[in-house]
Scaffold this motif. Structure first.
Motif, PDB file in Angstrom:
ATOM      1  N   ALA A 234       0.831  -1.208   0.000  1.00 27.39           N
ATOM      2  CA  ALA A 234       0.000   0.000   0.000  1.00 27.39           C
ATOM      3  C   ALA A 234       0.866   1.258   0.000  1.00 27.39           C
ATOM      4  CB  ALA A 234      -0.937  -0.015   1.203  1.00 27.39           C
ATOM      5  N   ASP A 235       1.916   1.242   0.783  1.00 25.60           N
ATOM      6  CA  ASP A 235       2.809   2.411   0.832  1.00 25.60           C
ATOM      7  C   ASP A 235       3.484   2.641  -0.520  1.00 25.60           C
ATOM      8  OD1 ASP A 235       2.141   2.811   3.472  1.00 25.60           O
ATOM      9  OD2 ASP A 235       3.935   1.833   4.284  1.00 25.60           O
ATOM     10  N   ARG A 236       3.973   1.564  -1.132  1.00 25.88           N
ATOM     11  CA  ARG A 236       4.648   1.717  -2.424  1.00 25.88           C
ATOM     12  C   ARG A 236       3.683   2.204  -3.501  1.00 25.88           C
ATOM     13  NH1 ARG A 236       7.726  -2.757  -0.622  1.00 25.88           N
ATOM     14  NH2 ARG A 236       6.103  -4.191  -1.306  1.00 25.88           N
ATOM     15  N   ILE A 237       2.506   1.597  -3.546  1.00 30.62           N
ATOM     16  CA  ILE A 237       1.539   1.978  -4.574  1.00 30.62           C
ATOM     17  C   ILE A 237       1.055   3.411  -4.337  1.00 30.62           C
ATOM     18  CG2 ILE A 237      -0.712   1.441  -5.588  1.00 30.62           C
ATOM     19  CD1 ILE A 237      -0.163  -1.515  -4.758  1.00 30.62           C
ATOM     20  N   GLY A 238       0.885   3.766  -3.076  1.00 29.39           N
ATOM     21  CA  GLY A 238       0.456   5.121  -2.751  1.00 29.39           C
ATOM     22  C   GLY A 238       1.431   6.170  -3.251  1.00 29.39           C
ATOM     23  N   ARG A 239       2.722   5.850  -3.222  1.00 34.90           N
ATOM     24  CA  ARG A 239       3.731   6.814  -3.680  1.00 34.90           C
ATOM     25  C   ARG A 239       3.699   7.024  -5.189  1.00 34.90           C
ATOM     26  NH1 ARG A 239       6.796   4.329   0.580  1.00 34.90           N
ATOM     27  NH2 ARG A 239       7.831   2.883  -0.864  1.00 34.90           N
ATOM     28  N   THR A 240       3.017   6.139  -5.913  1.00 35.29           N
ATOM     29  CA  THR A 240       2.916   6.310  -7.365  1.00 35.29           C
ATOM     30  C   THR A 240       1.762   7.224  -7.751  1.00 35.29           C
ATOM     31  OG1 THR A 240       1.391   4.447  -7.750  1.00 35.29           O
ATOM     32  CG2 THR A 240       3.764   3.945  -7.649  1.00 35.29           C
ATOM     33  N   GLY A 241       0.978   7.627  -6.781  1.00 35.15           N
ATOM     34  CA  GLY A 241      -0.149   8.510  -7.062  1.00 35.15           C
ATOM     35  C   GLY A 241      -1.455   7.796  -7.321  1.00 35.15           C
ATOM     36  N   LYS A 242      -1.445   6.446  -7.251  1.00 30.44           N
ATOM     37  CA  LYS A 242      -2.691   5.700  -7.440  1.00 30.44           C
ATOM     38  C   LYS A 242      -3.636   5.949  -6.265  1.00 30.44           C
ATOM     39  CE  LYS A 242      -1.647   3.471 -11.286  1.00 30.44           C
ATOM     40  NZ  LYS A 242      -1.241   2.074 -11.339  1.00 30.44           N
ATOM     41  N   ASN A 243      -4.923   5.778  -6.517  1.00 32.23           N
ATOM     42  CA  ASN A 243      -5.937   5.931  -5.470  1.00 32.23           C
ATOM     43  C   ASN A 243      -5.946   4.685  -4.593  1.00 32.23           C
ATOM     44  OD1 ASN A 243      -8.139   6.805  -3.943  1.00 32.23           O
ATOM     45  ND2 ASN A 243      -9.609   5.865  -5.361  1.00 32.23           N
ATOM     46  N   ILE A 244      -5.467   4.807  -3.366  1.00 38.22           N
ATOM     47  CA  ILE A 244      -5.374   3.684  -2.437  1.00 38.22           C
ATOM     48  C   ILE A 244      -6.456   3.810  -1.372  1.00 38.22           C
ATOM     49  CG2 ILE A 244      -3.961   2.530  -0.682  1.00 38.22           C
ATOM     50  CD1 ILE A 244      -2.803   2.086  -3.315  1.00 38.22           C
ATOM     51  N   VAL A 245      -7.203   2.742  -1.161  1.00 40.12           N
ATOM     52  CA  VAL A 245      -8.143   2.658  -0.048  1.00 40.12           C
ATOM     53  C   VAL A 245      -7.625   1.589   0.896  1.00 40.12           C
ATOM     54  CG1 VAL A 245     -10.482   2.089   0.673  1.00 40.12           C
ATOM     55  CG2 VAL A 245     -10.114   3.430  -1.408  1.00 40.12           C
ATOM     56  N   ARG A 246      -7.244   2.001   2.095  1.00 39.19           N
ATOM     57  CA  ARG A 246      -6.712   1.059   3.084  1.00 39.19           C
ATOM     58  C   ARG A 246      -7.840   0.496   3.929  1.00 39.19           C
ATOM     59  NH1 ARG A 246      -2.699   4.677   2.039  1.00 39.19           N
ATOM     60  NH2 ARG A 246      -0.538   3.896   2.055  1.00 39.19           N
ATOM     61  N   VAL A 247      -7.672  -0.774   4.315  1.00 34.85           N
ATOM     62  CA  VAL A 247      -8.655  -1.484   5.120  1.00 34.85           C
ATOM     63  C   VAL A 247      -7.924  -2.157   6.264  1.00 34.85           C
ATOM     64  CG1 VAL A 247     -10.363  -3.352   5.142  1.00 34.85           C
ATOM     65  CG2 VAL A 247     -10.157  -1.891   3.114  1.00 34.85           C
ATOM     66  N   SER A 248      -8.569  -2.218   7.448  1.00 32.17           N
ATOM     67  CA  SER A 248      -7.986  -2.940   8.578  1.00 32.17           C
ATOM     68  C   SER A 248      -9.084  -3.567   9.425  1.00 32.17           C
ATOM     69  CB  SER A 248      -7.144  -2.004   9.454  1.00 32.17           C
ATOM     70  OG  SER A 248      -6.634  -2.713  10.576  1.00 32.17           O
ATOM     71  N   VAL A 249      -8.792  -4.746   9.938  1.00 32.57           N
ATOM     72  CA  VAL A 249      -9.671  -5.356  10.948  1.00 32.57           C
ATOM     73  C   VAL A 249      -8.919  -5.505  12.261  1.00 32.57           C
ATOM     74  CG1 VAL A 249     -11.135  -6.558   9.284  1.00 32.57           C
ATOM     75  CG2 VAL A 249      -9.078  -7.695  10.136  1.00 32.57           C
ATOM     76  N   VAL A 250      -7.761  -4.875  12.354  1.00 31.06           N
ATOM     77  CA  VAL A 250      -6.918  -4.952  13.548  1.00 31.06           C
ATOM     78  C   VAL A 250      -7.017  -3.681  14.380  1.00 31.06           C
ATOM     79  CG1 VAL A 250      -4.536  -5.113  14.366  1.00 31.06           C
ATOM     80  CG2 VAL A 250      -5.311  -6.589  12.510  1.00 31.06           C
ATOM     81  N   ALA A 251      -7.056  -2.536  13.711  1.00 36.21           N
ATOM     82  CA  ALA A 251      -7.060  -1.259  14.429  1.00 36.21           C
ATOM     83  C   ALA A 251      -7.777  -0.208  13.599  1.00 36.21           C
ATOM     84  CB  ALA A 251      -5.622  -0.807  14.713  1.00 36.21           C
ATOM     85  N   PRO A 252      -8.339   0.816  14.238  1.00 44.71           N
ATOM     86  CA  PRO A 252      -8.967   1.911  13.492  1.00 44.71           C
ATOM     87  C   PRO A 252      -7.955   2.629  12.612  1.00 44.71           C
ATOM     88  CG  PRO A 252      -9.614   1.974  15.801  1.00 44.71           C
ATOM     89  CD  PRO A 252      -8.507   0.973  15.698  1.00 44.71           C
ATOM     90  N   LEU A 253      -8.437   3.147  11.508  1.00 41.80           N
ATOM     91  CA  LEU A 253      -7.614   3.928  10.592  1.00 41.80           C
ATOM     92  C   LEU A 253      -8.116   5.366  10.574  1.00 41.80           C
ATOM     93  CD1 LEU A 253      -7.499   1.470   7.544  1.00 41.80           C
ATOM     94  CD2 LEU A 253      -5.720   1.810   9.254  1.00 41.80           C
ATOM     95  N   ALA A 254      -7.204   6.293  10.407  1.00 41.99           N
ATOM     96  CA  ALA A 254      -7.602   7.695  10.277  1.00 41.99           C
ATOM     97  C   ALA A 254      -8.255   7.941   8.926  1.00 41.99           C
ATOM     98  CB  ALA A 254      -6.390   8.612  10.455  1.00 41.99           C
ATOM     99  N   ASP A 255      -7.785   7.215   7.904  1.00 43.39           N
ATOM    100  CA  ASP A 255      -8.361   7.298   6.568  1.00 43.39           C
ATOM    101  C   ASP A 255      -8.460   5.891   6.002  1.00 43.39           C
ATOM    102  OD1 ASP A 255      -8.532  10.309   5.706  1.00 43.39           O
ATOM    103  OD2 ASP A 255      -6.568  10.100   6.676  1.00 43.39           O
ATOM    104  N   GLY A 256      -9.666   5.475   5.675  1.00 43.91           N
ATOM    105  CA  GLY A 256      -9.879   4.142   5.141  1.00 43.91           C
ATOM    106  C   GLY A 256     -11.072   3.476   5.791  1.00 43.91           C
ATOM    107  N   TYR A 257     -11.103   2.161   5.712  1.00 44.61           N
ATOM    108  CA  TYR A 257     -12.203   1.376   6.257  1.00 44.61           C
ATOM    109  C   TYR A 257     -11.647   0.443   7.321  1.00 44.61           C
ATOM    110  CZ  TYR A 257     -14.899   2.935   2.213  1.00 44.61           C
ATOM    111  OH  TYR A 257     -15.546   3.700   1.271  1.00 44.61           O
ATOM    112  N   TYR A 258     -12.378   0.301   8.406  1.00 42.41           N
ATOM    113  CA  TYR A 258     -11.936  -0.631   9.444  1.00 42.41           C
ATOM    114  C   TYR A 258     -13.147  -1.261  10.114  1.00 42.41           C
ATOM    115  CZ  TYR A 258     -12.843   3.150  12.851  1.00 42.41           C
ATOM    116  OH  TYR A 258     -13.424   4.143  13.618  1.00 42.41           O
ATOM    117  N   ALA A 259     -12.911  -2.429  10.687  1.00 37.01           N
ATOM    118  CA  ALA A 259     -13.960  -3.151  11.399  1.00 37.01           C
ATOM    119  C   ALA A 259     -13.721  -3.042  12.894  1.00 37.01           C
ATOM    120  CB  ALA A 259     -13.972  -4.618  10.972  1.00 37.01           C
TER     121      ALA A 259
END
Length: 465
Positions: A234-259
């Motif tokens: 995600a970090d590498r792809i994000g640096r290319t300017g692509k639209n990244i949506v991060r997801v987590s089920v371990v911890a809340p995210l400031a930006d993205g989706y989490y459970a």
């Protein structure tokens, strides 16, 4: 079938004539290609000939006249060493591709308006693929589902208005699809797997990363960032300017989706709102299914489906056969078919998803047995052991979990149903999650799971869920 026109007038070699290879050969022939096919299995060669295809030992063809080698995904491309057809193709500077690549090239000229959603990951691919397709269909659109999930991609319906394609894609298939550029590319997780085919976990992870990294212009990469490989991706792809949506089920995210618990949240700039609630959806129990659902929700929102429609679709998701499939209920006893759990890691997901389990386990044992499952033993009221692994499993459970050795599935079901019914527990679960292969008694996990379902539904008083 989707005819493949991109090789019209050219000669293409095909090796590997299983269902997808045979279909790809037929699709290219229908699209105007001169196809020559081969396989190590004489019966498959005969099947190809019966389908009207030209066959020839590819050791004997003139590779200077071949435009491409269409390789079945199960045939080694790089490790432990390239298949002999790959070596011949590379020596002649012939590209080596798979049926997903044929689909992508055909879409590029005939179906650009059709969204392509591609899902990969070590675990959860099939459930997430089926869930996304279900949600799209529930929204009134036409989702064509295929790829590694069992329907060859070229068997799907032709490109058309308001039609989306939802593909499960394995690492083998990604390796053979250089122009795979999905509208939404989903990467669920990366854990050690298929090292014999990719040489190292690093190679395997890099191949998985290609899928979200290559989303089309304006597309979206949905990546669960709960393991080191996907987080780095995600970090590498994000640096290319692509639209990244991060997801987590371990911890809340400031930006993205989490459970969190049964709810899925969407966070923007540290502010979160609930976008889905999995409470009471039996087909999406467990943290692993929260991951699948969160990625599916993020995908469908990226496709423009609204929250209310997604929620309704989630509530109607039936789940996949043999994957924590709720097949029947008698009074308060729930019967669950998790025959797909052919190793301890897979069984752990089911054991973590229920309390008060009457566990049917065993079959042809895998290395390590069930030693890794000890943290779930307090959830197991009793175990019912079948197949070759029964005695070894009994040794592991001795003094820790009550058990009986039943040997065969029918006896285990009878005993587990009896004990669960008599337990007085609020919701006892008779769970087939074998942590073993099926091959000692059944040809595959599907046949084993169907046997479980048939035997359960034959119990007096059981009704389907």
């Amino acid at each position: 079938m989707i005819p493949v026109t991109t090789f019209a007038g050219k000669r293409v070699a095909v090796f590997g004539l299983g269902s997808s290879g045979l279909l790809a050969a037929r699709a290219m022939k229908e699209g105007g290609a001169d196809v020559v096919a081969f396989d190590d299995d004489q019966k498959k060669i005969s099947d190809a000939q019966a389908a009207g295809l030209k066959t020839q030992d590819l050791r004997e063809v003139d590779w200077s006249g071949i435009a491409a080698l269409l390789l079945a995904p199960g045939v080694p491309l790089t490790h432990p060493e390239p298949h002999w057809t790959v070596t011949l193709a590379r020596e002649a500077n012939v590209e080596v591709i798979g049926d997903i690549e044929l689909f992508c090239r055909e879409r590029a000229i005939s179906g650009r308006e059709c969204p392509l959603i591609a899902i990969t990951g070590t675990n959860g691919k099939s459930t997430t693929t089926a869930l996304i397709a279900h949600l799209i269909n529930s929204a009134g659109r036409d989702a064509q589902m295929g790829g590694n999930i069992g329907v060859p991609v070229l068997a799907l319906q032709l490109f058309g208005p308001d039609r989306a394609y939802v593909l499960e894609v394995s690492s083998y298939q990604i390796d053979l699809a250089p122009s795979l550029r999905p509208t939404v590319g989903v990467l669920l997780n990366v854990t050690e797997d298929h090292i014999d085919r990719h040489g190292s976990i690093e190679n395997y992870a890099a191949i998985k990363e290609r899928l979200p990294a290559n989303v089309e212009a304006g597309g979206t990469a949905v990546i669960d960032v709960d393991d080191a490989y996907t987080l780095s991706a995600a970090d590498r792809i994000g640096r290319t300017g692509k639209n990244i949506v991060r997801v987590s089920v371990v911890a809340p995210l400031a930006d993205g989706y989490y459970a969190d618990g049964s709810c899925i949240f969407r966070a923007i700039g540290g502010k979160a709102e609930t976008v889905a609630d999995l409470t009471g959806i039996g087909s999406l129990r467990g943290v692993h299914n929260a991951q699948n659902a969160a990625c599916a929700v993020a995908t469908c929102l990226a496709l423009g489906i609204d929250v209310a429609t997604i929620q309704k679709g989630l509530e109607g998701f039936p789940g996949l056969a043999h994957r924590m499939e709720q097949v029947g209920r008698k009074d308060n006893v729930l019967f669950v078919n998790d025959s797909k759990a052919t190793n301890a890691d897979s069984a752990a997901k089911a054991l973590a998803s229920f309390q008060d389990i009457f566990w049917i386990a065993g079959g042809k044992p895998k290395t390590g047995g069930i030693d890794s499952l000890t943290e779930f033993f307090p959830r197991i009221r009793k175990a019912y052991l079948i197949g070759e692994a029964a005695n070894d499993f009994a040794k592991t459970l001795e003094g820790r979990v009550p058990y009986e050795v039943n040997r065969i599935l029918s006896a285990a079901i009878d005993a587990a149903a009896r004990d669960a019914q008599a337990s007085g527990l609020k919701e006892p679960v008779v769970l087939l999650s074998p942590a073993c292969a099926s091959f000692d008694q059944y040809p595959n996990f599907e046949v084993r799971g169907k046997a479980f379902t048939d035997l359960v539904m034959a119990i007096s008083g059981v009704h389907p869920v």
